[in-house]
Structures are given as C-alpha cells and as structure tokens.
Design an enzyme around this catalytic site. Structure first.
Site, PDB file in Angstrom:
ATOM      1  N   ALA A  65       5.908  42.709  62.356  1.00 17.22           N
ATOM      2  CA  ALA A  65       6.616  41.499  61.968  1.00 17.22           C
ATOM      3  C   ALA A  65       7.374  41.766  60.669  1.00 17.22           C
ATOM      4  O   ALA A  65       7.093  42.721  59.945  1.00 17.22           O
ATOM      5  CB  ALA A  65       5.653  40.342  61.796  1.00 17.22           C
ATOM      6  N   GLY A 110       2.825  43.450  65.071  1.00 17.74           N
ATOM      7  CA  GLY A 110       3.466  42.643  66.108  1.00 17.74           C
ATOM      8  C   GLY A 110       4.059  43.478  67.223  1.00 17.74           C
ATOM      9  O   GLY A 110       4.171  43.011  68.362  1.00 17.74           O
ATOM     10  N   GLU A 113       1.247  44.223  69.521  1.00 20.62           N
ATOM     11  CA  GLU A 113       0.949  42.977  70.235  1.00 20.62           C
ATOM     12  C   GLU A 113       1.990  42.705  71.325  1.00 20.62           C
ATOM     13  O   GLU A 113       1.652  42.240  72.416  1.00 20.62           O
ATOM     14  CB  GLU A 113       0.899  41.818  69.238  1.00 20.62           C
ATOM     15  CG  GLU A 113      -0.284  41.915  68.284  1.00 20.62           C
ATOM     16  CD  GLU A 113      -0.252  40.840  67.210  1.00 20.62           C
ATOM     17  OE1 GLU A 113      -1.115  39.958  67.252  1.00 20.62           O
ATOM     18  OE2 GLU A 113       0.640  40.885  66.340  1.00 20.62           O
ATOM     19  N   GLU A 133      -2.530  45.226  59.990  1.00 23.66           N
ATOM     20  CA  GLU A 133      -2.289  44.023  59.175  1.00 23.66           C
ATOM     21  C   GLU A 133      -3.289  43.834  58.038  1.00 23.66           C
ATOM     22  O   GLU A 133      -2.982  43.197  57.025  1.00 23.66           O
ATOM     23  CB  GLU A 133      -2.295  42.763  60.062  1.00 23.66           C
ATOM     24  CG  GLU A 133      -1.031  42.562  60.880  1.00 23.66           C
ATOM     25  CD  GLU A 133      -1.107  43.214  62.243  1.00 23.66           C
ATOM     26  OE1 GLU A 133      -0.342  42.814  63.136  1.00 23.66           O
ATOM     27  OE2 GLU A 133      -1.937  44.145  62.425  1.00 23.66           O
TER      28      GLU A 133
END
Length: 257
Positions: A65, A110, A113, A133
């Site tokens: 992200a 992300g 994911e 993260e």
C-alpha cells in the site's frame, strides 16, 4: 478508468495491469477504486473467461500500500481504507472469470494480499512475497490475516506476520502460497497458456464450481454439501451442460461459447 490501472482484452482473456511503476505499483485509493471498476466491467462482459492480473515494470507486482498516503490517517480513516481494500479484493476473489496473478516481482503487504485474492498465482523465479507491515507498526488488513492462514496454515502465516520475512518464489511454492514458479521471461507466456487451457472448458461450470469452493470453505461440511448440490443443479439450466453432455455422448469435442 485512469492510467494507474490498465485494462485490455484479447479474445476471451482480459489483462489487468497495476500501472504505477515509479511507486513500485503501490496501492492507494485511486488504484483500488479503478481496480474495482475494472472488475465490475469484466463481470458484465460475458466474452471474458479469464483475467491475467500483473504489475507494470520488471521489479514489482505490487510492493504494498502507499505508505505516504496512509501515514497521517486517523483511526477511522485507516479503518475505512482497510474496508475499501477488503471490498475490492473480495470482488476479485468472487469475480465470475478465473483470475490469474502473474507475480512479476515484489508482492509485499497489499501486493501479497492482492495476489492471494486471485484464483491462481504464478510467480516469476525473481518474485518475493511477504506481509512486512509489522515493521511499520500495523498489520495486513486487506484480508491478509484471513487468506494467508487458509493458504499456508496458521503456524506459517503467524511466522510470516511476526518475522516480516520476504519469501522467495521457490519457498512460496513449497508452502502453497503460489501454484507455479517459472523463469521471469516466461511468466506471461505461461499464464497465457493456462488461460488458453481454461478457455477450452465451460465458463458457467467453472464459475459455479468456483462459487462452491469459495463458499464451502466458510461452512460446515453438511451445509457445504447442500450448497454444492444446489449449484450443481443450476448447471443443468445452462446451454454449456447440454452441449458438454451432448458432445460426450456423440463422441465429439464440445464447443462452448
């Protein structure tokens, strides 16, 4: 759709590319909303049987992200951003076509994911995957804490979370995080070969089977079996079922639309 998410289709195969190479294809709100819009358009286009999703450039699938965009979020804003990512990735997971992730480089946070939300994951031998993260004081929240244990098991998922380790492609294959590892220069060719194989078969049957698998994982066995039987019954309302079984009895290859 903006330039941050590119979409084209060639026959029955759609190509989705996250296109922020200077930011290693990092995910921000604009990317997520455009990705959601693209999936919605794909779902409505019955010509599309398979989607290949990748990142632009040679270094990164999606590196994570966009931290610069996240740094000063309030707790409420962070929760809403998490919900946005969850919603978009769920739309990929439940999309009508099969979605193949062509993991051409870093798939971190992300990006990992996003890859996990796809149906099939093919990694370049240069790819690395992980959920780092915790090095930023947060944890993966685009359903990473839910999909990763389902793919690799709870123990290994917790180890990846807590160590923030970046898993090389061959290890990702060993633990079940990806389906295949191929040389970098063969990645798209391999994914296109998979797509061509899938396109030979009944799109309706694949979609119903995908629905059965996705939903069944969240049910006890008795409910899952009932759900499977219901969806199996629905296949008998399709032209694909009539063509497929007719072709079998007539000893010819089926011609699915």
């Amino acid at each position: 759709m903006s330039e941050c998410v590119l979409y084209e289709h060639r026959g029955p195969v759609g190509y989705l590319t996250i296109n922020r190479p200077k930011a290693l294809n990092a995910l921000n709100e604009e990317v997520l909303l455009n990705l959601e819009n693209a999936i919605s358009l794909i779902n409505e286009d019955k010509r599309i049987k398979v989607v290949i999703l990748t990142g632009s450039g040679e270094k990164s699938f999606v590196a994570g992200a966009d931290i610069a965009a996240m740094k000063d979020m309030s707790p409420v804003e962070a929760r809403d951003f998490s919900r946005l990512g969850q919603r978009v990735f769920r739309s990929i997971e439940t999309a009508r076509p099969i979605v193949i992730a062509a993991i051409n480089g870093y798939a971190l946070g992300g990006g990992c994911e996003l890859a996990m939300a796809c149906d099939i994951r093919v990694a370049s031998e240069k790819a690395k995957m992980g959920i780092p993260e915790v090095t930023l004081g947060v944890f993966p929240s685009f359903a990473g804490t839910q999909r990763l244990p389902r793919l690799v098991g709870l123990g290994y998922a917790k180890e990846m979370l807590a160590t923030a380790k970046k898993v090389p492609a061959e290890e990702a294959l060993r633990i079940g995080l990806v389906n295949h590892v191929v040389p970098a220069e063969q990645l798209m060719e391999y994914c296109e070969g998979l797509a061509a194989e899938i396109c030979q078969h009944s799109t309706a049957a694949i979609a119903y089977g995908k629905m059965s698998m996705n939903a069944g994982l969240e049910m006890d066995m008795d409910r899952a079996l009932e759900h499977e039987a219901t969806l199996f019954g629905l296949t008998f309302s399709t032209e694909d079922q009539r063509e497929g079984m007719g072709a079998f009895l007539e000893k010819r290859s089926p011609k699915f639309p």
